[in-house]
Design an enzyme around this catalytic site. Structure first.
Site, PDB file in Angstrom:
ATOM      1  N   HIS A  17       0.843  -1.202   0.000  1.00  0.00           N
ATOM      2  CA  HIS A  17       0.000   0.000   0.000  1.00  0.00           C
ATOM      3  C   HIS A  17       0.880   1.255   0.000  1.00  0.00           C
ATOM      4  CE1 HIS A  17      -3.041  -2.666   2.352  1.00  0.00           C
ATOM      5  NE2 HIS A  17      -3.518  -2.514   1.135  1.00  0.00           N
ATOM      6  N   LYS A  41     -18.330  -5.051   9.583  1.00  0.00           N
ATOM      7  CA  LYS A  41     -17.169  -5.949   9.632  1.00  0.00           C
ATOM      8  C   LYS A  41     -16.122  -5.396  10.603  1.00  0.00           C
ATOM      9  CE  LYS A  41     -13.699  -7.760   6.481  1.00  0.00           C
ATOM     10  NZ  LYS A  41     -13.099  -7.469   5.176  1.00  0.00           N
ATOM     11  N   ARG A  90      -2.398  -5.928  -8.157  1.00  0.00           N
ATOM     12  CA  ARG A  90      -1.324  -6.890  -7.864  1.00  0.00           C
ATOM     13  C   ARG A  90      -1.205  -7.966  -8.925  1.00  0.00           C
ATOM     14  NH1 ARG A  90      -3.560  -7.966  -1.935  1.00  0.00           N
ATOM     15  NH2 ARG A  90      -5.375  -7.971  -3.284  1.00  0.00           N
ATOM     16  N   SER A 126      -3.275  -7.672   3.265  1.00  0.00           N
ATOM     17  CA  SER A 126      -3.451  -7.480   4.716  1.00  0.00           C
ATOM     18  C   SER A 126      -3.892  -8.785   5.371  1.00  0.00           C
ATOM     19  CB  SER A 126      -4.488  -6.384   4.976  1.00  0.00           C
ATOM     20  OG  SER A 126      -4.061  -5.161   4.438  1.00  0.00           O
TER      21      SER A 126
END
Ligand code: PNS
Length: 161
Positions: A17, A41, A90, A126
């Protein structure tokens, strides 16, 4: 003034990031790293803690600011005068979801610009960072030092049986 936004959950922020933030900061006058507040969440870290860690890790960049948002990203962008969403791609696996979101955000009035992730970080996420850190794996080269410390503090003495 050109304004861009790097939105995400950043639970926690990774070196991948940070690489995207830095590259956006080289191209736009102001870059906001915006942490999504997701009431449905619960994350590992609170939104405030995530923002604090991003602020520390981006302190060397005077044109990067950190904020949080809820609701539609496009609404936040319009309210703040942000014209560009910048995201890292990615791998092909990111593409379908990101394409869909960028097309929707375009319809909602905000364009998205993708940067190809530095290959050094293309395997990072993450979720994987949290999984490795949970079992005491070494992620020190994959996240900023403050995140590494926060992960260690969180998981120390907290391993599953
Ligand atoms: O790090 P993430 O979880 O992949 O980030 C996803 C994020 C925050 C960029 C995306 O979920 C988002 O923009 N959420 C805000 C709600 C919204 O605008 N939804 C419509 C997207 S087209």
């Amino acid at each position: 003034m050109t304004k861009a936004i790097c939105p995400g959950s950043f639970d926690p922020v990774t070196n991948g990031h940070l690489d995207v933030f830095a590259r956006a900061a080289a191209l736009f006058d102001e870059v906001t790293v915006a942490v999504l507040i997701n009431s449905t969440k619960a994350g590992l870290f609170t939104v405030e803690k995530r923002m604090e860690m991003i602020r520390e890790a981006t302190a060397a960049y005077p044109n990067i600011k950190v904020d949080s948002f809820h609701g539609l990203l496009a609404d936040y962008c319009k309210a703040e005068g942000v014209g560009a969403i910048v995201k890292g791609l990615r791998a092909v696996s990111d593409f379908d979801y990101e394409l869909q979101m960028s097309q929707m955000n375009s319809q909602l009035g905000v364009e998205t610009f993708f940067v190809a992730t530095n290959p050094e970080y293309s395997f990072l996420s993450s979720s994987l960072i949290k999984e490795v850190a949970k079992y005491d794996g070494d992620v020190s080269q994959m996240v900023p030092a403050n995140v590494n410390e926060a992960l260690k503090a969180h998981f120390s003495g907290n391993l599953p049986a």
